[in-house]
Design an enzyme around this catalytic site. Sequence first.
Site, PDB file in Angstrom:
ATOM      1  N   GLU A   1       0.783  -1.236   0.000  1.00 38.86           N
ATOM      2  CA  GLU A   1       0.000   0.000   0.000  1.00 38.86           C
ATOM      3  C   GLU A   1       0.819   1.293   0.000  1.00 38.86           C
ATOM      4  O   GLU A   1       0.785   2.061   0.980  1.00 38.86           O
ATOM      5  CB  GLU A   1      -0.968  -0.010   1.193  1.00 38.86           C
ATOM      6  CG  GLU A   1      -1.948  -1.165   1.107  1.00 38.86           C
ATOM      7  CD  GLU A   1      -3.051  -1.109   2.155  1.00 38.86           C
ATOM      8  OE1 GLU A   1      -2.922  -0.396   3.155  1.00 38.86           O
ATOM      9  OE2 GLU A   1      -4.062  -1.819   1.946  1.00 38.86           O
TER      10      GLU A   1
ATOM     11  N   GLU B   1      -5.506  -8.106  -0.760  1.00 41.37           N
ATOM     12  CA  GLU B   1      -6.218  -7.923   0.512  1.00 41.37           C
ATOM     13  C   GLU B   1      -7.666  -7.589   0.215  1.00 41.37           C
ATOM     14  O   GLU B   1      -7.954  -6.759  -0.657  1.00 41.37           O
ATOM     15  CB  GLU B   1      -5.649  -6.747   1.329  1.00 41.37           C
ATOM     16  CG  GLU B   1      -4.309  -6.987   1.973  1.00 41.37           C
ATOM     17  CD  GLU B   1      -3.898  -5.838   2.910  1.00 41.37           C
ATOM     18  OE1 GLU B   1      -4.768  -5.027   3.333  1.00 41.37           O
ATOM     19  OE2 GLU B   1      -2.696  -5.741   3.206  1.00 41.37           O
TER      20      GLU B   1
HETATM   21  C1  BGC Z   1      -3.073  -3.143   7.160  1.00 37.90           C
HETATM   22  C2  BGC Z   1      -3.773  -3.588   8.393  1.00 37.90           C
HETATM   23  C3  BGC Z   1      -5.234  -3.274   8.332  1.00 37.90           C
HETATM   24  C4  BGC Z   1      -5.821  -3.789   7.051  1.00 37.90           C
HETATM   25  C5  BGC Z   1      -7.252  -3.399   6.924  1.00 37.90           C
HETATM   26  C6  BGC Z   1      -3.733  -3.722   5.982  1.00 37.90           C
HETATM   27  O1  BGC Z   1      -3.038  -3.372   4.835  1.00 37.90           O
HETATM   28  O2  BGC Z   1      -1.750  -3.575   7.159  1.00 37.90           O
HETATM   29  O3  BGC Z   1      -3.188  -2.982   9.504  1.00 37.90           O
HETATM   30  O4  BGC Z   1      -5.893  -3.925   9.385  1.00 37.90           O
HETATM   31  O5  BGC Z   1      -5.091  -3.323   5.944  1.00 37.90           O
HETATM   32  O6  BGC Z   1      -7.411  -2.045   7.160  1.00 37.90           O
END
Ligand code: BGC
Length: 351
Positions: free
Chosen positions: A172, A290
């Site tokens: 990210e 993710e």
């Molecule tokens: C972060 C986490 C977070 C998740 C959802 C991830 O990329 O590393 O800390 O909980 O995104 O927000």
Amino acid sequence: MAFRSIPFIAMLTRFVFVCALGAACAGTPTPAPTPEPPVDAFTMNQRIGRAVNIGNALEAPTEGEWGVAVKEEFFQLIKDAGFTAVRLPVRWNAHAETSAPYTIAPDFFKRIDQVMDQALSRGLVVVLNIHHYEEMAQDPQANTERFLGLWKQIAEHYQAYPNALVFELLNEPNSSLGAKTWNNLIAATLPVVRASNPTRNIVVGPGEWNNPRALKDLSLPADDQHLIVTFHYYAPFQFTHQGAEWVTGSDAWVGTDWAGSSAEKQSVQFDFNLVAQWAKDNARPIFLGEFGAYSKADLDLRARWTAFVARQAEKRGFSWAYWEFCAGFGVYDQGSGMWNEPLRQALLPPP
Ligand code: BGC
């Protein structure tokens, strides 16, 4: 504000190779393992398939601090459930010197080796990244040399690992790491990794927190055919991050619905079609690295959203990794030692 526009507050393996060959364990020189033939990025992306993030563990400032210490049994559970890969977020910068050559603590490397061996030896693909290097996003210029130093060490350390280890350059990119700076950093980092890993598959994603709408600004070296492109998906953010302690104001979103109406579904489809079109135009495979909805949302709604997003990814040939295994978004409950069944079934429905 559909995606991650809100900043966070907190925001078989060398050992097996070496020991299987016997020699290094006995103190005699080890012949180099025969390198595997390269695997193209599309094939590798298929092998990633359906993955889960080992979140809140090795990307915490120290392992365990965010409630998750990785256990070997995780990988057996993950494999037996039918997942094909894990994404391993790691906060390398918290375990490395701040001046050149930015040495990564040998004990930390050993711990990562151990965890990777536990996953790889079970036939899982591992996507290993640099996660939560927050200074990089705040002041890219001041941190570039260190970032490259970290990658040089990581890449050299794992160069003899099998193709089943995939690198991901940075989780990210955001803030000051805007499109131009990020593209330049990619161009500077790839040669550092390629010096020791000429054909390993590498995951790289767009800026704005790996926002799919930032893909149009991502520029990749055309001659590198071992790249897999990633994006993250948490839309609608007010649904997936309701009550998330690290998102200011998200308490007010608790109770946000995701009914799976046609308008809601079309919104996901629209975003995924953008990604699919970009992938076609640029001839790159896609990894949804993710997606997930936090535990403050209603479980049935989370399962409904999760199933829809996962199937939409699969329909377009994207591999995916659910965020995450056993913390606040967990598909597995460490306390009870049970899968969170609605989420597990949403991710891995019976054939
Ligand atoms: C972060 C986490 C977070 C998740 C959802 C991830 O990329 O590393 O800390 O909980 O995104 O927000």
